[in-house]
Design a protein around this motif. Structure first.
Motif, PDB file in Angstrom:
ATOM      1  N   GLU A 207       0.801  -1.223   0.000  1.00 40.36           N
ATOM      2  CA  GLU A 207       0.000   0.000   0.000  1.00 40.36           C
ATOM      3  C   GLU A 207       0.835   1.274   0.000  1.00 40.36           C
ATOM      4  O   GLU A 207       0.290   2.375  -0.109  1.00 40.36           O
ATOM      5  N   ASN A 208       2.151   1.144   0.119  1.00 42.75           N
ATOM      6  CA  ASN A 208       3.008   2.323   0.153  1.00 42.75           C
ATOM      7  C   ASN A 208       3.090   2.951  -1.245  1.00 42.75           C
ATOM      8  O   ASN A 208       3.544   2.313  -2.202  1.00 42.75           O
ATOM      9  N   VAL A 209       2.646   4.184  -1.356  1.00 43.91           N
ATOM     10  CA  VAL A 209       2.603   4.858  -2.652  1.00 43.91           C
ATOM     11  C   VAL A 209       3.999   5.105  -3.221  1.00 43.91           C
ATOM     12  O   VAL A 209       4.153   5.372  -4.420  1.00 43.91           O
ATOM     13  N   LYS A 210       5.010   5.016  -2.373  1.00 45.37           N
ATOM     14  CA  LYS A 210       6.384   5.249  -2.828  1.00 45.37           C
ATOM     15  C   LYS A 210       7.041   3.985  -3.376  1.00 45.37           C
ATOM     16  O   LYS A 210       8.187   4.023  -3.820  1.00 45.37           O
ATOM     17  N   ARG A 211       6.314   2.877  -3.341  1.00 43.66           N
ATOM     18  CA  ARG A 211       6.895   1.600  -3.766  1.00 43.66           C
ATOM     19  C   ARG A 211       7.264   1.630  -5.251  1.00 43.66           C
ATOM     20  O   ARG A 211       6.459   2.022  -6.102  1.00 43.66           O
ATOM     21  N   LEU A 212       8.466   1.180  -5.552  1.00 42.08           N
ATOM     22  CA  LEU A 212       8.912   1.075  -6.943  1.00 42.08           C
ATOM     23  C   LEU A 212       8.244  -0.147  -7.562  1.00 42.08           C
ATOM     24  O   LEU A 212       8.402  -1.268  -7.078  1.00 42.08           O
ATOM     25  N   GLN A 213       7.463   0.077  -8.608  1.00 44.97           N
ATOM     26  CA  GLN A 213       6.732  -1.016  -9.244  1.00 44.97           C
ATOM     27  C   GLN A 213       7.713  -1.987  -9.918  1.00 44.97           C
ATOM     28  O   GLN A 213       8.819  -1.626 -10.302  1.00 44.97           O
ATOM     29  N   SER A 214       7.276  -3.230 -10.053  1.00 47.36           N
ATOM     30  CA  SER A 214       8.125  -4.237 -10.689  1.00 47.36           C
ATOM     31  C   SER A 214       8.332  -3.909 -12.154  1.00 47.36           C
ATOM     32  O   SER A 214       7.497  -3.269 -12.801  1.00 47.36           O
ATOM     33  N   GLY A 215       9.449  -4.338 -12.692  1.00 48.57           N
ATOM     34  CA  GLY A 215       9.772  -4.079 -14.094  1.00 48.57           C
ATOM     35  C   GLY A 215      11.268  -3.962 -14.287  1.00 48.57           C
ATOM     36  O   GLY A 215      12.058  -4.200 -13.363  1.00 48.57           O
ATOM     37  N   GLU A 216      11.669  -3.617 -15.485  1.00 49.08           N
ATOM     38  CA  GLU A 216      13.081  -3.442 -15.797  1.00 49.08           C
ATOM     39  C   GLU A 216      13.537  -2.064 -15.311  1.00 49.08           C
ATOM     40  O   GLU A 216      13.009  -1.047 -15.763  1.00 49.08           O
ATOM     41  N   HIS A 217      14.480  -2.041 -14.399  1.00 54.52           N
ATOM     42  CA  HIS A 217      14.961  -0.774 -13.854  1.00 54.52           C
ATOM     43  C   HIS A 217      16.483  -0.720 -13.941  1.00 54.52           C
ATOM     44  O   HIS A 217      17.161  -1.751 -13.825  1.00 54.52           O
ATOM     45  N   SER A 218      16.993   0.454 -14.111  1.00 55.86           N
ATOM     46  CA  SER A 218      18.445   0.618 -14.150  1.00 55.86           C
ATOM     47  C   SER A 218      19.022   0.384 -12.755  1.00 55.86           C
ATOM     48  O   SER A 218      18.319   0.509 -11.740  1.00 55.86           O
ATOM     49  N   LEU A 219      20.284   0.046 -12.715  1.00 59.84           N
ATOM     50  CA  LEU A 219      20.942  -0.183 -11.431  1.00 59.84           C
ATOM     51  C   LEU A 219      20.965   1.091 -10.596  1.00 59.84           C
ATOM     52  O   LEU A 219      20.848   1.047  -9.365  1.00 59.84           O
ATOM     53  N   ASP A 220      21.108   2.230 -11.259  1.00 62.52           N
ATOM     54  CA  ASP A 220      21.104   3.504 -10.539  1.00 62.52           C
ATOM     55  C   ASP A 220      19.774   3.738  -9.847  1.00 62.52           C
ATOM     56  O   ASP A 220      19.722   4.207  -8.705  1.00 62.52           O
ATOM     57  N   LEU A 221      18.680   3.413 -10.533  1.00 61.22           N
ATOM     58  CA  LEU A 221      17.355   3.593  -9.942  1.00 61.22           C
ATOM     59  C   LEU A 221      17.147   2.630  -8.772  1.00 61.22           C
ATOM     60  O   LEU A 221      16.585   3.015  -7.741  1.00 61.22           O
ATOM     61  N   LEU A 222      17.606   1.387  -8.910  1.00 60.42           N
ATOM     62  CA  LEU A 222      17.474   0.414  -7.831  1.00 60.42           C
ATOM     63  C   LEU A 222      18.264   0.851  -6.601  1.00 60.42           C
ATOM     64  O   LEU A 222      17.795   0.712  -5.468  1.00 60.42           O
ATOM     65  N   ALA A 223      19.454   1.373  -6.819  1.00 55.74           N
ATOM     66  CA  ALA A 223      20.275   1.855  -5.709  1.00 55.74           C
ATOM     67  C   ALA A 223      19.615   3.060  -5.034  1.00 55.74           C
ATOM     68  O   ALA A 223      19.606   3.168  -3.799  1.00 55.74           O
ATOM     69  N   HIS A 224      19.052   3.952  -5.832  1.00 54.26           N
ATOM     70  CA  HIS A 224      18.393   5.150  -5.300  1.00 54.26           C
ATOM     71  C   HIS A 224      17.154   4.755  -4.491  1.00 54.26           C
ATOM     72  O   HIS A 224      16.913   5.296  -3.405  1.00 54.26           O
ATOM     73  N   ASP A 225      16.401   3.782  -4.999  1.00 52.83           N
ATOM     74  CA  ASP A 225      15.185   3.352  -4.299  1.00 52.83           C
ATOM     75  C   ASP A 225      15.524   2.686  -2.967  1.00 52.83           C
ATOM     76  O   ASP A 225      14.812   2.870  -1.971  1.00 52.83           O
ATOM     77  N   PHE A 226      16.590   1.910  -2.946  1.00 52.68           N
ATOM     78  CA  PHE A 226      16.992   1.256  -1.697  1.00 52.68           C
ATOM     79  C   PHE A 226      17.376   2.301  -0.654  1.00 52.68           C
ATOM     80  O   PHE A 226      17.064   2.152   0.531  1.00 52.68           O
ATOM     81  N   GLU A 227      18.020   3.348  -1.092  1.00 50.61           N
ATOM     82  CA  GLU A 227      18.419   4.409  -0.171  1.00 50.61           C
ATOM     83  C   GLU A 227      17.202   5.186   0.346  1.00 50.61           C
ATOM     84  O   GLU A 227      17.109   5.476   1.545  1.00 50.61           O
ATOM     85  N   LYS A 228      16.256   5.501  -0.537  1.00 48.75           N
ATOM     86  CA  LYS A 228      15.100   6.310  -0.171  1.00 48.75           C
ATOM     87  C   LYS A 228      14.010   5.503   0.540  1.00 48.75           C
ATOM     88  O   LYS A 228      13.306   6.021   1.410  1.00 48.75           O
ATOM     89  N   ASN A 229      13.851   4.246   0.148  1.00 48.73           N
ATOM     90  CA  ASN A 229      12.783   3.403   0.711  1.00 48.73           C
ATOM     91  C   ASN A 229      13.356   2.161   1.388  1.00 48.73           C
ATOM     92  O   ASN A 229      12.835   1.054   1.247  1.00 48.73           O
TER      93      ASN A 229
END
Length: 309
Positions: A207-229
């Motif tokens: 239910e978290n609106v900040k959740r990164l949806q599944s799909g193909e993501h760049s490594l930079d985006l995955l690293a950024h999401d882990f830091e923020k969420n």
């Protein structure tokens, strides 16, 4: 332990669904007034298999899982269990059951190359049955002690995992674990794919609106999401540890317990072996929860054994 859902999701985000079979049961009624009445075919109820969309049946790899043989009721082997690679035979002197190594030649012929497995001796075996029968014959020897099922499929050349690639592995793995849990939550309903406590934790992620949806993501985006969420990734890492720590559930992962996860991944992710080897920080052949969490970037203060539900 609950059954597993077989959905082979690779870390790159692809999904494969394990096929199921339906048997049609047709019953015939006696002839009535020269008419043959045939009931409509009734499909058997579909059986749910699996809880982890990547992990295949643990029994395919777990050398400690007990296998029950089918014998007539009067046979002493009826209630006697043997581990993978062994079969039950009767000791004629005292009519008692005993487990002996299975002859590899007695294993069913492989239906195709997809049944082949690769051992840690870099040798291709026709099937897991052939592998475990061979391992049993080497029991008590140094070679047998070191021999494990490495990965699914025929042995092949795997590129060396360099440091830069190794650092990318947990980025994809964390994201995959989170999406696995969200998928289970969406499909659960009354299927008991998750416990009630697990559902509560996953619902917060879902239910978290900040959740990164599944799909193909760049490594930079995955690293950024882990830091923020960061908080969204804590439970998935704990959950996967609990799913693997089953034989026995003692707070440590062995090579055998890791097999249902790592064996399907190695052919697709050549850094898998090095990643799990380096998770064993003290090189004692066991991965503790603290070592596991550290591998995925979970802070020491956030490691909680109560999350291994």
């Amino acid at each position: 332990m609950r059954v597993w859902i077989v959905v082979a999701l690779c870390l790159a985000g692809h999904a494969m669904a394990a096929p199921t079979e339906e048997e049609l049961i047709v019953e015939e009624e006696p002839m009535v007034e020269e008419e043959l009445v045939v009931e409509e075919a009734v499909p058997e109820e579909e059986t749910t298999v699996g809880i982890n969309p990547v992990q295949i049946e643990t029994g395919e790899f777990d050398e400690a899982i007990q296998i029950e043989e089918d014998f007539p009721a009067e046979n002493p082997c009826l209630n006697h269990h043997c581990k993978k690679g062994k079969v039950c035979e009767i000791d004629e002197e005292n009519n008692s059951p005993m487990c002996v190594c299975q002859d590899p030649s007695s294993c069913p012929a492989a239906a195709g190359e997809f049944e082949h497995v690769c051992g840690t001796d870099n040798k291709t075996y026709d099937s897991s049955c052939h592998f475990f029968a061979t391992k049993c014959a080497l029991e008590g020897t140094k070679k047998g002690h070191k021999l494990h099922l490495d990965y699914l499929g025929a042995c092949k050349f795997l590129e060396t995992c360099v440091d830069a690639e190794l650092s990318e592995f947990p980025l994809r793995m964390r994201d995959w674990l989170k999406n696995v849990l969200v998928t289970l939550f969406e499909r659960d309903e009354d299927n008991n794919l998750l416990t009630e406590k697990q559902k509560v934790r996953v619902q917060k992620i879902y239910e978290n609106v900040k959740r990164l949806q599944s799909g193909e993501h760049s490594l930079d985006l995955l690293a950024h999401d882990f830091e923020k969420n960061y908080n969204m990734y804590i439970f998935p890492v704990h959950w996967q540890f609990g799913e693997l720590d089953q034989h026995p559930a003692d707070g440590f992962l062995t090579h055998t317990e890791l097999a249902p996860l790592r064996a399907p991944l190695i052919p697709m992710e050549h850094c898998t072996t090095r990643f799990f080897d380096e998770c064993d920080a003290d090189s004692d052949k066991y991965i503790a929860l603290e070592e596991w969490a550290a591998c995925f970037g979970i802070k020491e203060e956030d490691i909680d054994k109560d999350m291994v539900l």
